[in-house]
Scaffold this motif. Structure first.
Motif, PDB file in Angstrom:
ATOM      1  N   VAL A  76     -32.183  50.576   6.894  1.00 34.35           N
ATOM      2  CA  VAL A  76     -30.766  50.644   7.270  1.00 34.35           C
ATOM      3  C   VAL A  76     -29.924  49.980   6.193  1.00 34.35           C
ATOM      4  CG1 VAL A  76     -31.285  50.686   9.726  1.00 34.35           C
ATOM      5  CG2 VAL A  76     -30.897  48.504   8.613  1.00 34.35           C
ATOM      6  N   LYS A  77     -28.740  50.490   5.968  1.00 30.92           N
ATOM      7  CA  LYS A  77     -27.858  49.961   4.925  1.00 30.92           C
ATOM      8  C   LYS A  77     -26.805  49.041   5.548  1.00 30.92           C
ATOM      9  CE  LYS A  77     -30.066  52.417   1.917  1.00 30.92           C
ATOM     10  NZ  LYS A  77     -31.034  51.753   1.014  1.00 30.92           N
ATOM     11  N   SER A  78     -27.269  48.065   6.307  1.00 37.12           N
ATOM     12  CA  SER A  78     -26.327  47.195   7.009  1.00 37.12           C
ATOM     13  C   SER A  78     -26.729  45.726   6.934  1.00 37.12           C
ATOM     14  CB  SER A  78     -26.200  47.628   8.478  1.00 37.12           C
ATOM     15  OG  SER A  78     -27.473  47.661   9.106  1.00 37.12           O
ATOM     16  N   PHE A  79     -27.428  45.338   5.854  1.00 40.04           N
ATOM     17  CA  PHE A  79     -27.789  43.941   5.634  1.00 40.04           C
ATOM     18  C   PHE A  79     -26.860  43.343   4.576  1.00 40.04           C
ATOM     19  CE2 PHE A  79     -32.171  45.560   6.818  1.00 40.04           C
ATOM     20  CZ  PHE A  79     -32.156  44.994   8.081  1.00 40.04           C
ATOM     21  N   TYR A  80     -26.364  42.133   4.842  1.00 38.53           N
ATOM     22  CA  TYR A  80     -25.431  41.471   3.926  1.00 38.53           C
ATOM     23  C   TYR A  80     -25.824  40.000   3.780  1.00 38.53           C
ATOM     24  CZ  TYR A  80     -22.625  45.617   4.967  1.00 38.53           C
ATOM     25  OH  TYR A  80     -22.196  46.911   5.118  1.00 38.53           O
ATOM     26  N   PHE A  81     -25.498  39.425   2.615  1.00 40.96           N
ATOM     27  CA  PHE A  81     -25.803  38.020   2.394  1.00 40.96           C
ATOM     28  C   PHE A  81     -24.875  37.439   1.338  1.00 40.96           C
ATOM     29  CE2 PHE A  81     -28.230  40.244  -0.836  1.00 40.96           C
ATOM     30  CZ  PHE A  81     -28.156  39.419  -1.960  1.00 40.96           C
ATOM     31  N   SER A  82     -24.847  36.123   1.299  1.00 39.87           N
ATOM     32  CA  SER A  82     -24.118  35.400   0.256  1.00 39.87           C
ATOM     33  C   SER A  82     -24.970  34.209  -0.150  1.00 39.87           C
ATOM     34  CB  SER A  82     -22.755  34.929   0.759  1.00 39.87           C
ATOM     35  OG  SER A  82     -22.109  34.120  -0.210  1.00 39.87           O
ATOM     36  N   PHE A 101     -34.905  29.034  -1.573  1.00 37.41           N
ATOM     37  CA  PHE A 101     -35.920  30.021  -1.205  1.00 37.41           C
ATOM     38  C   PHE A 101     -35.691  30.657   0.168  1.00 37.41           C
ATOM     39  CE2 PHE A 101     -38.056  27.044  -4.135  1.00 37.41           C
ATOM     40  CZ  PHE A 101     -38.407  27.945  -5.139  1.00 37.41           C
ATOM     41  N   VAL A 102     -34.767  30.127   0.969  1.00 31.45           N
ATOM     42  CA  VAL A 102     -34.499  30.692   2.298  1.00 31.45           C
ATOM     43  C   VAL A 102     -33.075  31.228   2.302  1.00 31.45           C
ATOM     44  CG1 VAL A 102     -34.455  30.279   4.766  1.00 31.45           C
ATOM     45  CG2 VAL A 102     -36.063  29.014   3.324  1.00 31.45           C
ATOM     46  N   LEU A 103     -32.938  32.522   2.503  1.00 26.38           N
ATOM     47  CA  LEU A 103     -31.634  33.180   2.386  1.00 26.38           C
ATOM     48  C   LEU A 103     -31.254  33.830   3.713  1.00 26.38           C
ATOM     49  CD1 LEU A 103     -29.346  34.049   0.410  1.00 26.38           C
ATOM     50  CD2 LEU A 103     -30.670  36.130  -0.023  1.00 26.38           C
ATOM     51  N   PRO A 104     -30.289  33.284   4.463  1.00 21.58           N
ATOM     52  CA  PRO A 104     -29.858  33.934   5.707  1.00 21.58           C
ATOM     53  C   PRO A 104     -29.200  35.291   5.433  1.00 21.58           C
ATOM     54  CG  PRO A 104     -29.143  31.636   5.635  1.00 21.58           C
ATOM     55  CD  PRO A 104     -29.615  31.987   4.260  1.00 21.58           C
ATOM     56  N   VAL A 105     -29.599  36.284   6.197  1.00 22.34           N
ATOM     57  CA  VAL A 105     -29.075  37.648   6.066  1.00 22.34           C
ATOM     58  C   VAL A 105     -28.513  38.069   7.415  1.00 22.34           C
ATOM     59  CG1 VAL A 105     -29.680  40.060   5.605  1.00 22.34           C
ATOM     60  CG2 VAL A 105     -30.716  38.232   4.230  1.00 22.34           C
ATOM     61  N   ILE A 106     -27.363  38.724   7.397  1.00 16.79           N
ATOM     62  CA  ILE A 106     -26.812  39.267   8.645  1.00 16.79           C
ATOM     63  C   ILE A 106     -26.999  40.780   8.666  1.00 16.79           C
ATOM     64  CG2 ILE A 106     -25.103  37.430   8.851  1.00 16.79           C
ATOM     65  CD1 ILE A 106     -22.958  39.566   8.062  1.00 16.79           C
ATOM     66  N   ASN A 107     -26.993  41.326   9.855  1.00 12.69           N
ATOM     67  CA  ASN A 107     -27.046  42.776  10.052  1.00 12.69           C
ATOM     68  C   ASN A 107     -25.749  43.170  10.738  1.00 12.69           C
ATOM     69  OD1 ASN A 107     -27.469  45.410  10.893  1.00 12.69           O
ATOM     70  ND2 ASN A 107     -29.545  45.055  11.602  1.00 12.69           N
ATOM     71  N   GLY A 108     -25.037  44.123  10.189  1.00  9.03           N
ATOM     72  CA  GLY A 108     -23.785  44.541  10.808  1.00  9.03           C
ATOM     73  C   GLY A 108     -22.897  45.298   9.855  1.00  9.03           C
ATOM     74  N   PHE A 109     -21.763  44.706   9.530  1.00  9.58           N
ATOM     75  CA  PHE A 109     -20.766  45.405   8.707  1.00  9.58           C
ATOM     76  C   PHE A 109     -19.966  44.374   7.934  1.00  9.58           C
ATOM     77  CE2 PHE A 109     -16.418  47.048   8.191  1.00  9.58           C
ATOM     78  CZ  PHE A 109     -16.672  48.234   7.520  1.00  9.58           C
ATOM     79  N   PHE A 110     -19.608  44.739   6.698  1.00 10.15           N
ATOM     80  CA  PHE A 110     -18.722  43.896   5.901  1.00 10.15           C
ATOM     81  C   PHE A 110     -17.906  44.799   4.987  1.00 10.15           C
ATOM     82  CE2 PHE A 110     -17.265  41.533   2.288  1.00 10.15           C
ATOM     83  CZ  PHE A 110     -16.938  40.283   2.780  1.00 10.15           C
ATOM     84  N   VAL A 145     -21.814  49.919  13.574  1.00 12.18           N
ATOM     85  CA  VAL A 145     -22.409  49.345  14.779  1.00 12.18           C
ATOM     86  C   VAL A 145     -23.076  50.438  15.616  1.00 12.18           C
ATOM     87  CG1 VAL A 145     -21.948  48.065  16.903  1.00 12.18           C
ATOM     88  CG2 VAL A 145     -20.761  47.450  14.795  1.00 12.18           C
ATOM     89  N   SER A 146     -22.435  51.598  15.682  1.00 15.35           N
ATOM     90  CA  SER A 146     -22.983  52.698  16.474  1.00 15.35           C
ATOM     91  C   SER A 146     -24.285  53.228  15.875  1.00 15.35           C
ATOM     92  CB  SER A 146     -21.953  53.828  16.584  1.00 15.35           C
ATOM     93  OG  SER A 146     -22.476  54.894  17.339  1.00 15.35           O
ATOM     94  N   CYS A 147     -24.326  53.388  14.557  1.00 16.20           N
ATOM     95  CA  CYS A 147     -25.546  53.889  13.909  1.00 16.20           C
ATOM     96  C   CYS A 147     -26.717  52.943  14.156  1.00 16.20           C
ATOM     97  CB  CYS A 147     -25.316  54.067  12.416  1.00 16.20           C
ATOM     98  SG  CYS A 147     -24.374  55.554  11.996  1.00 16.20           S
ATOM     99  N   ALA A 148     -26.455  51.640  14.142  1.00 21.72           N
ATOM    100  CA  ALA A 148     -27.525  50.676  14.352  1.00 21.72           C
ATOM    101  C   ALA A 148     -28.086  50.752  15.771  1.00 21.72           C
ATOM    102  CB  ALA A 148     -27.010  49.267  14.071  1.00 21.72           C
ATOM    103  N   TYR A 149     -27.239  51.064  16.750  1.00 17.85           N
ATOM    104  CA  TYR A 149     -27.664  51.046  18.150  1.00 17.85           C
ATOM    105  C   TYR A 149     -28.056  52.427  18.664  1.00 17.85           C
ATOM    106  CZ  TYR A 149     -27.553  49.282  23.010  1.00 17.85           C
ATOM    107  OH  TYR A 149     -27.879  48.907  24.288  1.00 17.85           O
ATOM    108  N   SER A 150     -27.241  53.434  18.370  1.00 15.31           N
ATOM    109  CA  SER A 150     -27.479  54.764  18.934  1.00 15.31           C
ATOM    110  C   SER A 150     -28.057  55.757  17.935  1.00 15.31           C
ATOM    111  CB  SER A 150     -26.162  55.332  19.490  1.00 15.31           C
ATOM    112  OG  SER A 150     -25.285  55.675  18.427  1.00 15.31           O
ATOM    113  N   GLY A 151     -27.983  55.450  16.642  1.00 15.33           N
ATOM    114  CA  GLY A 151     -28.491  56.362  15.624  1.00 15.33           C
ATOM    115  C   GLY A 151     -27.470  57.341  15.106  1.00 15.33           C
TER     116      GLY A 151
END
Length: 663
Positions: free
Chosen positions: A133-139, A198-207, A476-482
């Motif tokens: 899925v193309k919905s992972f983001y990090f800083s 070495f530990v990088l928090p990643v969110i799933n969603g939208f930015f 959000v819809s693609c992640a849940y309903s496809g």
């Protein structure tokens, strides 16, 4: 301390060790993973140079480490190998994950065979599916898992150097999407002063981040949605609340007006370094409920109110603890199919005696039917009082140190929680309207808007907002309903269109197909990535227990489709509408229809795509409904209709207990 230009090098030494080195901030330390035992530790390269004098068997570069997942053969590294900058919050760049790589850590001598080998290949396929899925983001240098207000609260109690050096220690556990994958790394670096590298928090969603210019004043408009990971899944296989009060499809959406971004400019020094943020949340109705797929367009709805009270109270109490005050906006229909959901939500809300909790019900489809979308103003007027009282977060950063410092000027003291059945389409429309209302107030408060200005006076800004919120809805819809969200034509254009209605129809049909025939695999992929299921040798969750009769029916359907395609490209007699070709096509269509009728009437339970890894209350226990093993072919041919029906119904009730209590 990690930086926006961080990178890693992963070295694999033959049959001994895998090492991970950071380009910056590690202070001479690196991670070492034993390929035989899987043990992870932090070592200093100056003390271990001799041990790794030999050239590595394989070397690769990465931009981040999502974590480690243990399958049957041992640990696998999940690396971020592709990234792109999608915007900034203040001076901190935010990246989107564009590519990942799963690397086997275990020594080549560690093998599995037989059914375990088949399961291992399936696990790997599911991991890749979950990561695709193309919905992972990090800083690298700010906590994307937390809103600006939560970050500020943590900053007041934690030195700035500690915040940036160990982002994961301050991450919001609710939205730390790769928390399970990161746990082996967190344990390994617990005593390291450079742990955060070495530990990088990643969110799933939208930015998304867009620059806005109004009368010479520029700022960044940022919209970020963080999806919760504690009860994650697909539309029909993840509903309601669990025993800890976590709800499905839970997501926090934050709207940020950012004058602290490097690209912002204004002649008004009062705006320099200013940030304003407004938070909303969505989530599945917090009761015990399920929609059981049954090959009908509308699945069977099951609700257990008696088992819901404690879960409802836990969820709402947790929300009040996090946001201080909560307004629950229920958008489900008051009649027909959705009525029990609305009634249950209202009943539990009435029984939840907390002065910080408020509930309102707006029948979206009834009020806005026949394209009367202007009637959304009824709900907006009702919520305007709460929006004004709750306010928004506002802080002025030090221009010389925009990442830190500054005292909050305003705090957001409450949140609006919106939901419909799926928390996708109606929910996003309402959230986008609330965000516009608050954005107008924010820009008036700081003098960018006059007291009479509205967003509609600035067409470029309005178009940007419309498209950005529609993109958020689709993500959000693609992640849940496809599929993409429904009703996005209204979000993009401000009005409902016939073309939008047709697109909604297409998406609805696709949701039906995915929900019945594909989402079981997606649920398994999510459960595996988030640690809801741990692979075990000899478990064989993917063994084929489909009876021969069902396999024969599916095979016959494929043969029919092949023959129809053949008749299209190579018509009998050389003509599509020739008598022989029409007879040929008609015969195969009749056979195909008979096959589908048989499947629909007698084999629904076993041919739907159920999750196989985690427990699901309504999945058939054994896929043998109406099989020849328990209802022989001769009995089927020569028994009277009443006997056959009785036998079939008794067996289906045993293996597909749709009347059982929800788990």
């Amino acid at each position: 301390m990690s930086t926006a230009q961080q990178s890693y090098r992963c070295n694999s030494f033959y049959s001994s060790t895998v090492t991970i080195e950071a380009a910056r901030g590690a202070g001479g330390e690196h991670l070492s993973i034993d390929r035989n035992s899987g043990a992870i530790k932090v070592i200093n390269s100056t003390n271990t140079a001799a041990a790794f004098a030999a050239a590595p068997q394989m070397t690769m570069s990465a931009h981040g480490i999502m974590g480690i997942i243990n399958l049957l053969r041992g640990p696998y590294l999940v690396l971020i190998t592709g990234r792109e900058v999608v915007g900034t919050i203040g001076p901190s760049p935010v990246y989107k994950v564009t590519e990942t790589r799963v690397v086997k850590v275990a020594a080549d001598s560690r093998v599995v065979s037989g059914m375990d080998a088949f399961d291992e290949a399936t696990y790997l396929r599911l991991v890749h599916k979950a990561l695709s899925v193309k919905s992972f983001y990090f800083s690298y240098d700010m906590d994307l898992t937390s809103s600006l207000e939560r970050q500020q609260q943590k900053m007041q109690n934690t030195p700035a150097s500690m915040l940036s050096a160990s982002l994961y220690k301050n991450a919001n556990d609710e939205f730390f999407y790769n928390k399970f994958l990161s746990e082996p790394l967190i344990d390994a670096v617990a005593n390291s002063s450079n742990a955060g590298v070495f530990v990088l928090p990643v969110i799933n969603g939208f930015f998304e981040c867009q620059k806005v210019v109004i009368r010479g004043t520029s700022f960044n408009y940022v919209l970020v949605t963080r999806r919760g990971y504690k009860r994650q899944g697909t539309r029909y296989f993840s509903r309601g609340a669990d025993e800890d009060g976590n709800v499905s499809n839970y997501a926090e959406t934050e709207q940020i007006v950012d004058f602290a971004a490097p690209s912002s400019s204004s002649t008004d020094r009062e705006l320099e370094g200013l940030q304003m943020a407004y938070v909303q949340v969505r989530g599945s109705i917090p009761i015990v409920w399920a929609q059981i797929i049954n090959m009908n367009y509308v699945p069977t709805l099951k609700i257990d109110i008696d088992a819901s009270r404690e879960r409802f109270a836990k969820h709402m109490t947790k929300m009040i603890d996090m946001y201080s005050e909560v307004v629950a906006v229920n958008l489900v229909n008051r009649v027909k199919y959705e009525k029990p959901m609305g009634d249950g939500f209202a009943k539990l809300s009435q029984g939840f005696n907390n002065p910080c909790y408020h509930y309102t019900h707006f029948d979206f489809h009834k009020e806005c039917s026949k394209m009367r979308w202007d009637r959304l103003s009824i709900l907006m007027d009702e919520l305007a009082e709460y929006n004004a009282r709750f306010g928004y977060f506002k802080i002025k950063r030090d221009p010389k140190d925009r990442a830190h410092g500054g005292e909050p000027l305003h705090l957001q003291v409450g949140v609006i929680r919106t939901n419909c059945m799926d928390c996708l389409d109606r929910t996003n429309v309402v959230q986008s309207e609330l965000a516009r209302m608050l954005l107008t107030q924010q820009l008036r408060d700081v003098g960018v808007f006059s007291s009479t200005d509205v967003i509609g006076n600035f067409p470029a800004m309005q178009s940007m907002l419309n498209n950005l919120w529609a993109d958020n809805a689709d993500a959000v819809s693609c992640a849940y309903s496809g599929t993409g969200a429904l009703k996005t034509d209204f979000t993009r254009t401000g009005k409902r269109t016939k073309a939008g209605a047709l697109q909604d129809g297409r998406n609805s049909v696709e949701r039906y197909i995915r929900g019945n025939f594909f989402d079981g695999d997606r649920q398994d992929a999510t459960d595996l990535l988030l640690g809801k299921y741990r692979p075990k040798l000899g478990a064989y969750p993917f063994k084929d227990d489909l009876p021969l009769e069902s396999k024969a029916l599916v095979g016959t359907a494929y043969v029919c489709l092949f023959m129809l395609i053949y008749a299209f490209f190579f018509p009998r007699g050389g003509h599509w509408f020739g008598a022989s070709n029409v007879l040929f096509i008609t015969s195969w269509v009749l056979v195909l229809g008979l096959v589908f009728w048989t499947i629909r009437d007698k084999h629904t339970a076993e041919l739907l795509n159920w999750p196989k890894l985690s427990a699901y209350a309504y999945r058939p226990a054994v896929m043998r409904a109406n099989s020849a093993i328990s209802l022989p072919l001769l009995d089927r041919l020569f028994s009277n209709s009443a006997t056959k029906e009785s036998l079939r119904n008794d067996e289906i009730k045993k293996i597909w207990p749709t009347e059982k209590k929800l788990a």
